[in-house]
Write a protein that holds these residues in place. Sequence first.
Motif, PDB file in Angstrom:
ATOM      1  N   PRO A   1       0.820  -1.215   0.000  1.00 28.41           N
ATOM      2  CA  PRO A   1       0.000   0.000   0.000  1.00 28.41           C
ATOM      3  C   PRO A   1       0.852   1.263   0.000  1.00 28.41           C
ATOM      4  N   GLU A   2       2.061   1.202   0.538  1.00 29.29           N
ATOM      5  CA  GLU A   2       2.928   2.368   0.600  1.00 29.29           C
ATOM      6  C   GLU A   2       3.366   2.835  -0.790  1.00 29.29           C
ATOM      7  N   GLU A   3       3.253   1.977  -1.789  1.00 25.89           N
ATOM      8  CA  GLU A   3       3.604   2.355  -3.155  1.00 25.89           C
ATOM      9  C   GLU A   3       2.538   3.239  -3.803  1.00 25.89           C
ATOM     10  N   VAL A   4       1.359   3.304  -3.197  1.00 20.82           N
ATOM     11  CA  VAL A   4       0.290   4.152  -3.716  1.00 20.82           C
ATOM     12  C   VAL A   4       0.501   5.546  -3.141  1.00 20.82           C
ATOM     13  N   THR A   5       0.664   6.527  -4.017  1.00 24.71           N
ATOM     14  CA  THR A   5       0.958   7.887  -3.571  1.00 24.71           C
ATOM     15  C   THR A   5      -0.142   8.849  -3.995  1.00 24.71           C
ATOM     16  N   GLY A   6      -0.064  10.044  -3.441  1.00 22.53           N
ATOM     17  CA  GLY A   6      -0.980  11.105  -3.837  1.00 22.53           C
ATOM     18  C   GLY A   6      -2.344  11.052  -3.183  1.00 22.53           C
ATOM     19  N   LEU A   7      -2.487  10.278  -2.115  1.00 18.16           N
ATOM     20  CA  LEU A   7      -3.775  10.209  -1.418  1.00 18.16           C
ATOM     21  C   LEU A   7      -3.834  11.282  -0.339  1.00 18.16           C
ATOM     22  N   PRO A   8      -5.032  11.796  -0.041  1.00 17.87           N
ATOM     23  CA  PRO A   8      -5.157  12.700   1.105  1.00 17.87           C
ATOM     24  C   PRO A   8      -4.640  11.997   2.364  1.00 17.87           C
ATOM     25  N   ASP A   9      -4.084  12.761   3.297  1.00 17.47           N
ATOM     26  CA  ASP A   9      -3.416  12.167   4.463  1.00 17.47           C
ATOM     27  C   ASP A   9      -4.276  11.160   5.225  1.00 17.47           C
ATOM     28  N   ALA A  10      -5.503  11.537   5.569  1.00 13.94           N
ATOM     29  CA  ALA A  10      -6.365  10.636   6.340  1.00 13.94           C
ATOM     30  C   ALA A  10      -6.662   9.367   5.553  1.00 13.94           C
ATOM     31  N   VAL A  11      -6.926   9.524   4.272  1.00 13.22           N
ATOM     32  CA  VAL A  11      -7.226   8.380   3.411  1.00 13.22           C
ATOM     33  C   VAL A  11      -5.996   7.485   3.267  1.00 13.22           C
ATOM     34  N   ALA A  12      -4.817   8.090   3.151  1.00 16.50           N
ATOM     35  CA  ALA A  12      -3.586   7.309   3.001  1.00 16.50           C
ATOM     36  C   ALA A  12      -3.385   6.389   4.202  1.00 16.50           C
ATOM     37  N   LEU A  13      -3.631   6.896   5.399  1.00 17.24           N
ATOM     38  CA  LEU A  13      -3.462   6.076   6.601  1.00 17.24           C
ATOM     39  C   LEU A  13      -4.459   4.918   6.607  1.00 17.24           C
ATOM     40  N   ILE A  14      -5.710   5.182   6.278  1.00 18.32           N
ATOM     41  CA  ILE A  14      -6.730   4.131   6.236  1.00 18.32           C
ATOM     42  C   ILE A  14      -6.387   3.117   5.149  1.00 18.32           C
ATOM     43  N   HIS A  15      -5.992   3.593   3.984  1.00 21.53           N
ATOM     44  CA  HIS A  15      -5.622   2.727   2.859  1.00 21.53           C
ATOM     45  C   HIS A  15      -4.479   1.793   3.250  1.00 21.53           C
ATOM     46  N   ARG A  16      -3.454   2.342   3.841  1.00 17.25           N
ATOM     47  CA  ARG A  16      -2.286   1.537   4.219  1.00 17.25           C
ATOM     48  C   ARG A  16      -2.627   0.536   5.316  1.00 17.25           C
ATOM     49  N   PHE A  17      -3.429   0.977   6.279  1.00 10.40           N
ATOM     50  CA  PHE A  17      -3.781   0.093   7.387  1.00 10.40           C
ATOM     51  C   PHE A  17      -4.686  -1.052   6.927  1.00 10.40           C
ATOM     52  N   THR A  18      -5.725  -0.747   6.183  1.00 11.98           N
ATOM     53  CA  THR A  18      -6.653  -1.809   5.768  1.00 11.98           C
ATOM     54  C   THR A  18      -5.988  -2.791   4.808  1.00 11.98           C
ATOM     55  N   ASN A  19      -5.036  -2.321   4.014  1.00 14.71           N
ATOM     56  CA  ASN A  19      -4.365  -3.212   3.070  1.00 14.71           C
ATOM     57  C   ASN A  19      -3.192  -3.973   3.686  1.00 14.71           C
ATOM     58  N   THR A  20      -3.025  -3.872   5.021  1.00 19.07           N
ATOM     59  CA  THR A  20      -2.063  -4.785   5.661  1.00 19.07           C
ATOM     60  C   THR A  20      -2.597  -6.208   5.576  1.00 19.07           C
ATOM     61  N   ASP A  21      -3.889  -6.340   5.351  1.00 17.33           N
ATOM     62  CA  ASP A  21      -4.519  -7.636   5.059  1.00 17.33           C
ATOM     63  C   ASP A  21      -4.652  -7.708   3.539  1.00 17.33           C
ATOM     64  N   ASP A  22      -3.579  -8.118   2.900  1.00 19.22           N
ATOM     65  CA  ASP A  22      -3.520  -8.154   1.434  1.00 19.22           C
ATOM     66  C   ASP A  22      -4.045  -9.506   0.971  1.00 19.22           C
ATOM     67  N   ARG A  23      -5.204  -9.503   0.341  1.00 20.87           N
ATOM     68  CA  ARG A  23      -5.886 -10.741  -0.050  1.00 20.87           C
ATOM     69  C   ARG A  23      -5.678 -11.101  -1.518  1.00 20.87           C
ATOM     70  N   ARG A  24      -4.856 -10.354  -2.231  1.00 19.96           N
ATOM     71  CA  ARG A  24      -4.689 -10.561  -3.673  1.00 19.96           C
ATOM     72  C   ARG A  24      -3.961 -11.878  -3.958  1.00 19.96           C
ATOM     73  N   THR A  25      -4.566 -12.694  -4.839  1.00 18.11           N
ATOM     74  CA  THR A  25      -3.978 -13.993  -5.201  1.00 18.11           C
ATOM     75  C   THR A  25      -4.022 -14.247  -6.697  1.00 18.11           C
ATOM     76  N   PHE A  26      -4.240 -13.235  -7.503  1.00 18.55           N
ATOM     77  CA  PHE A  26      -4.345 -13.436  -8.939  1.00 18.55           C
ATOM     78  C   PHE A  26      -2.967 -13.394  -9.598  1.00 18.55           C
ATOM     79  N   VAL A  27      -2.921 -13.792 -10.852  1.00 19.49           N
ATOM     80  CA  VAL A  27      -1.685 -13.775 -11.630  1.00 19.49           C
ATOM     81  C   VAL A  27      -1.697 -12.560 -12.539  1.00 19.49           C
TER      82      VAL A  27
END
Length: 185
Positions: free
Chosen positions: A7-33
């Motif tokens: 999630p840290e590779e995603v830039t340009g988000l508003p500060d509050a949104v960036a924190l929520i984005h990074r925190f919620t995506n610590t549970d990374d469920r992506r399994t596609f190719v």
Amino acid sequence: MLPPATPEEVTGLPDAVALIHRFTNTDDRRTFVVHGRRLEANDRLATPADLERWLREHDLPDPGGAAGHTDLARARDLRAALRRALGERGEVLLDLPVRVRLTARGAEPVALGDPVTVALGRIVAAAVTATADGTWRRLGICPAPDCQWVFYDRSRPGRARWCSPHLCGNRMKTQAYRRRTPEET
């Protein structure tokens, strides 16, 4: 186009949104190719040490080695609650000590307690801020079952469905087409 590895590779988000984005995506469920590389689901908050590292990396109060399994469970519960609120657009009750400071610039949430509680309270405060400034509604969860990445909708109308229309959107539409179309033998 490769999706972000973290999630840290995603830039340009508003500060509050960036924190929520990074925190919620610590549970990374992506399994596609993608481009021959299989993404592997991982939980970046698997241990109390992971939680401490994540808090430190995101300039939140560092428990200094005192975070335990109860703190980890609280952090994971908060993450799950935020993901539920984003995915279902439903109501979630968060139980953390947060006060509101009123200033000439507006209301500002302030977290109270031990370092982990303060850090989690700041994440809740970010959700309150994002709700107040209208950026919360631009957060969403990709509906692709093998993705579920929390993303920020940058589209003008604010109605993006997929984290990436080129990756997940295309994969899901192709799968739906194949289910509808009989195979030729």
